[in-house]
Write an enzyme that holds these catalytic residues in place. Structure first.
Site, short mmCIF file in Angstrom:
data_model
loop_
_atom_site.label_atom_id
_atom_site.label_comp_id
_atom_site.label_asym_id
_atom_site.label_seq_id
_atom_site.Cartn_x
_atom_site.Cartn_y
_atom_site.Cartn_z
N LYS A 118 2.24 4.54 7.31
CA LYS A 118 1.23 5.27 6.55
C LYS A 118 1.54 6.77 6.56
CE LYS A 118 -2.06 2.24 5.41
NZ LYS A 118 -1.18 1.07 5.48
N SER A 138 0.80 -1.22 0.00
CA SER A 138 0.00 0.00 0.00
C SER A 138 0.83 1.27 0.00
CB SER A 138 -0.96 0.02 1.19
OG SER A 138 -0.29 0.40 2.36
#
Length: 214
Positions: A169, A131
């Site tokens: 993230k 991701s």
């Protein structure tokens, strides 16, 4: 450096905790706390180490028994006449998901970086998932992290969710909580607030990948 058992007892007393109170906070038995402080148990479980580190504010590397940031020169043999830089030991604290948050796993590897590097790092994480690929962070990459409790909006952070899950993230503060954003359009942003998350902590700022270290 003091023995780990002495550090645990000293920090417990500094926080005004009995063995029973500390055991309840860490999630172990009172007898386990006693054996840690006596040195009878030298190697604790990863989950217990993480909890104890938080409760007593002890760096994880201290609980691992590391006495300094630098490694003795004799431990790193080099050919005669070759310049020997001062190296810092950087612990591999486990695995971090770059997709959905993944429960942290044991990691005992040690990596070395030069102490005069422009990147100040404190630990590293192995990334699992895809991701963050648009940020150049791929599955299996080792990301080095600078320990700090806050990061700026848009920076890539290493965060811990619910005391045991770690992920990499982009971090954003929102009006009612925080948002973690992937660098891959197939993953939706993750929203966290008091309603759906009891414990959220920024572990540090992701500053460099292993391949970028010269």
């Amino acid at each position: 450096m003091k023995p780990v058992k002495a550090i645990i007892k000293e920090k417990r007393l500094e926080h005004g905790l009995t063995m029973k109170e500390l055991a309840q906070k860490v999630g172990v038995s009172e007898g386990t706390i006693s054996r840690w402080e006596s040195g009878e148990i030298a190697n604790m479980r990863r989950s217990a180490m993480v909890s104890l580190s938080k409760v007593l504010d002890i760096p994880p590397e201290t609980l691992m028994g590391w006495d300094s940031d630098t490694q003795k020169q004799d431990d790193i043999p080099l050919p005669e006449g070759v310049f020997r830089p001062t190296l810092k030991r950087v612990p591999m604290l486990g695995y971090a998901a770059a997709g959905e948050p993944l429960e942290n796993l044991d990691g005992q590897d040690t990596y070395y970086v030069e102490t005069d590097s422009k990147y100040r790092v404190d630990f590293c994480i192995t990334v699992c998932g895809d991701s963050m690929i648009n940020a150049g962070i791929n599955d299996g990459d080792i990301v080095f992290v600078r320990r700090q409790p806050e990061v700026e909006n848009g920076q890539v952070a290493c965060v811990e969710i619910e005391r045991s899950r770690v992920c990499i993230k982009r971090f954003y503060k929102t009006d009612n909580g925080v948002m973690l954003v992937s660098e891959n359009p197939k993953y939706a942003p993750l929203q966290f607030n008091e309603a759906n998350c009891d414990d959220f902590r920024i572990l540090g700022l992701a500053v460099i990948k292993q391949s970028e270290i010269q």
